[in-house]
Design a protein around this motif. Structure first.
Motif, mmCIF file in Angstrom:
data_model
loop_
_atom_site.group_PDB
_atom_site.id
_atom_site.type_symbol
_atom_site.label_atom_id
_atom_site.label_comp_id
_atom_site.label_asym_id
_atom_site.label_seq_id
_atom_site.Cartn_x
_atom_site.Cartn_y
_atom_site.Cartn_z
ATOM 1 N N ARG A 122 0.843 -1.132 0.158
ATOM 2 C CA ARG A 122 0.042 -0.081 0.151
ATOM 3 C C ARG A 122 0.913 1.321 -0.109
ATOM 4 N N ASP A 123 1.743 1.173 0.918
ATOM 5 C CA ASP A 123 2.716 2.491 1.130
ATOM 6 C C ASP A 123 3.564 2.676 -0.441
ATOM 7 N N GLU A 124 4.143 1.586 -0.868
ATOM 8 C CA GLU A 124 4.896 1.744 -1.959
ATOM 9 C C GLU A 124 3.973 2.169 -3.352
ATOM 10 N N ALA A 125 2.855 1.544 -3.513
ATOM 11 C CA ALA A 125 2.027 1.472 -4.541
ATOM 12 C C ALA A 125 1.683 3.316 -4.521
ATOM 13 N N GLY A 126 1.215 3.862 -3.540
ATOM 14 C CA GLY A 126 0.688 5.161 -3.186
ATOM 15 C C GLY A 126 -0.320 5.366 -4.192
ATOM 16 N N VAL A 158 7.089 -3.188 -6.496
ATOM 17 C CA VAL A 158 7.546 -3.052 -4.944
ATOM 18 C C VAL A 158 8.808 -4.149 -4.914
ATOM 19 N N LEU A 159 9.780 -3.732 -4.266
ATOM 20 C CA LEU A 159 10.820 -4.597 -4.132
ATOM 21 C C LEU A 159 10.796 -5.101 -2.555
ATOM 22 N N LEU A 160 10.880 -6.583 -2.610
ATOM 23 C CA LEU A 160 10.498 -7.216 -1.431
ATOM 24 C C LEU A 160 12.119 -7.727 -1.231
ATOM 25 N N SER A 161 12.617 -7.491 0.075
ATOM 26 C CA SER A 161 13.996 -8.108 0.332
ATOM 27 C C SER A 161 13.768 -9.470 1.209
ATOM 28 N N GLN A 162 14.574 -10.451 1.208
ATOM 29 C CA GLN A 162 14.339 -11.840 1.951
ATOM 30 C C GLN A 162 13.965 -11.549 3.246
ATOM 31 N N ALA A 163 14.461 -10.479 3.985
ATOM 32 C CA ALA A 163 14.121 -10.224 5.374
ATOM 33 C C ALA A 163 12.777 -9.683 5.512
ATOM 34 N N SER A 194 12.837 -10.548 -4.041
ATOM 35 C CA SER A 194 11.862 -10.675 -5.249
ATOM 36 C C SER A 194 11.015 -9.300 -5.463
ATOM 37 N N VAL A 195 10.294 -9.108 -6.627
ATOM 38 C CA VAL A 195 9.899 -7.995 -7.162
ATOM 39 C C VAL A 195 8.249 -8.168 -7.380
ATOM 40 N N LEU A 196 7.432 -7.406 -6.649
ATOM 41 C CA LEU A 196 5.999 -7.411 -6.847
ATOM 42 C C LEU A 196 5.611 -6.429 -8.081
ATOM 43 N N ARG A 197 5.213 -6.562 -9.245
ATOM 44 C CA ARG A 197 4.823 -5.378 -10.228
ATOM 45 C C ARG A 197 3.350 -5.464 -9.965
ATOM 46 N N PHE A 198 2.917 -4.071 -9.972
ATOM 47 C CA PHE A 198 1.459 -3.830 -9.670
ATOM 48 C C PHE A 198 0.997 -3.171 -10.864
ATOM 49 N N LYS A 199 -0.385 -2.994 -10.953
ATOM 50 C CA LYS A 199 -1.108 -2.315 -11.856
ATOM 51 C C LYS A 199 -2.299 -1.845 -11.081
ATOM 52 N N ARG A 200 -2.708 -0.676 -11.006
ATOM 53 C CA ARG A 200 -3.991 -0.292 -10.449
ATOM 54 C C ARG A 200 -5.159 -0.506 -11.210
ATOM 55 N N GLN A 201 -6.119 -0.998 -10.551
ATOM 56 C CA GLN A 201 -7.357 -1.244 -11.113
ATOM 57 C C GLN A 201 -8.493 -0.884 -10.241
ATOM 58 N N ALA A 202 -9.775 -0.519 -10.914
ATOM 59 C CA ALA A 202 -10.929 0.179 -10.063
ATOM 60 C C ALA A 202 -10.944 -0.261 -8.641
ATOM 61 N N ALA A 203 -10.694 -1.623 -8.395
ATOM 62 C CA ALA A 203 -11.251 -2.311 -7.138
ATOM 63 C C ALA A 203 -9.817 -2.383 -6.202
ATOM 64 N N GLY A 204 -8.719 -2.344 -6.803
ATOM 65 C CA GLY A 204 -7.561 -2.361 -6.036
ATOM 66 C C GLY A 204 -6.294 -2.669 -6.962
ATOM 67 N N LEU A 205 -5.451 -3.656 -6.510
ATOM 68 C CA LEU A 205 -4.234 -3.867 -7.493
ATOM 69 C C LEU A 205 -4.072 -5.273 -8.229
ATOM 70 N N TRP A 237 -7.558 -6.352 -3.136
ATOM 71 C CA TRP A 237 -8.812 -5.283 -3.310
ATOM 72 C C TRP A 237 -8.438 -4.120 -2.025
ATOM 73 N N HIS A 238 -8.847 -2.851 -2.291
ATOM 74 C CA HIS A 238 -8.648 -1.886 -1.462
ATOM 75 C C HIS A 238 -8.937 -2.216 -0.016
ATOM 76 N N GLU A 239 -10.115 -2.862 0.264
ATOM 77 C CA GLU A 239 -10.507 -3.294 1.649
ATOM 78 C C GLU A 239 -9.471 -3.890 2.433
ATOM 79 N N GLN A 240 -8.474 -4.961 1.352
ATOM 80 C CA GLN A 240 -7.393 -5.636 2.139
ATOM 81 C C GLN A 240 -6.441 -4.766 2.398
ATOM 82 N N MET A 241 -6.106 -3.874 1.679
ATOM 83 C CA MET A 241 -5.004 -2.932 2.043
ATOM 84 C C MET A 241 -5.295 -1.981 3.182
#
Length: 185
Positions: free
Chosen positions: A75-79, A86-91, A105-116, A160-164
């Protein structure tokens, strides 16, 4: 339970080791036996040592379910960005199943109407030039005759937005995943 055992190992046992300890095959084999206790990391290690180099597909939604503190990081990285990564470290991963398999690893995101919409991408490898506690173990595994790095992917999944927007109990995250707590706070 597995997470608590892993936390104990990293909090109390690992700090007793020095980098030179991992020069000994018995310590290296003990570390490998520990990682192999978890099914997904065992699958990844076997695939690496077979040397096919083919991709492995994982369930990204399960990664988030097993590491719920990642929702706040995402949520914070996507803004308000429409897409990005979003870069995820092993830690940042507290579940040993994921920490020892997908690791950084890397989480690639694309915003959609109901979430990511998210997709996980990672590269499974042992780096012999990296300076870390387990450097000698990495050198040994990367020098294995058949070993070959391989990509790791997930199919697109949604948050979904509610989860974040769920509130997090920071004290609970601090006790269950202290490395993630320090990355998030």
């Amino acid at each position: 339970m597995r997470g608590k055992i892993d936390l104990w190992v990293w909090k109390y046992l690992v700090p007793m080791f020095r980098q030179s300890s991992f020069r000994y095959r018995t310590v290296q084999l003990t570390a490998l036996a520990y990682v192999r206790c978890f099914a997904l990391p065992r699958k990844f290690l076997q695939h690496y040592l077979k040397g096919t180099g083919s991709a492995i597909w994982v369930d990204g939604a399960e990664l988030i379910r097993d590491n719920p503190h990642l929702l706040a990081l995402i949520r914070d990285e996507a803004g308000q960005k429409q897409q990005g990564r979003v870069l995820l470290s092993q830690a940042a991963l507290c579940d040993p199943k994921w920490k020892y398999s997908v690791g950084s690893s890397v989480l690639r995101f694309k915003r959609q109407a109901a979430g990511l919409e998210l997709r996980l991408e990672s590269w499974y490898q042992y780096q012999n030039e990296t300076s870390r506690l387990t450097k000698h173990l990495h050198q040994w595994l990367s020098g294995h005759k058949n070993a070959q790095a391989f990509p790791v992917y997930s199919r697109p999944f949604h948050i979904w937005h509610e989860q974040m927007d769920l509130p997090y109990v920071w004290a609970e995250i601090n006790t269950s995943a202290p490395f993630a707590f320090y990355l998030l706070v």
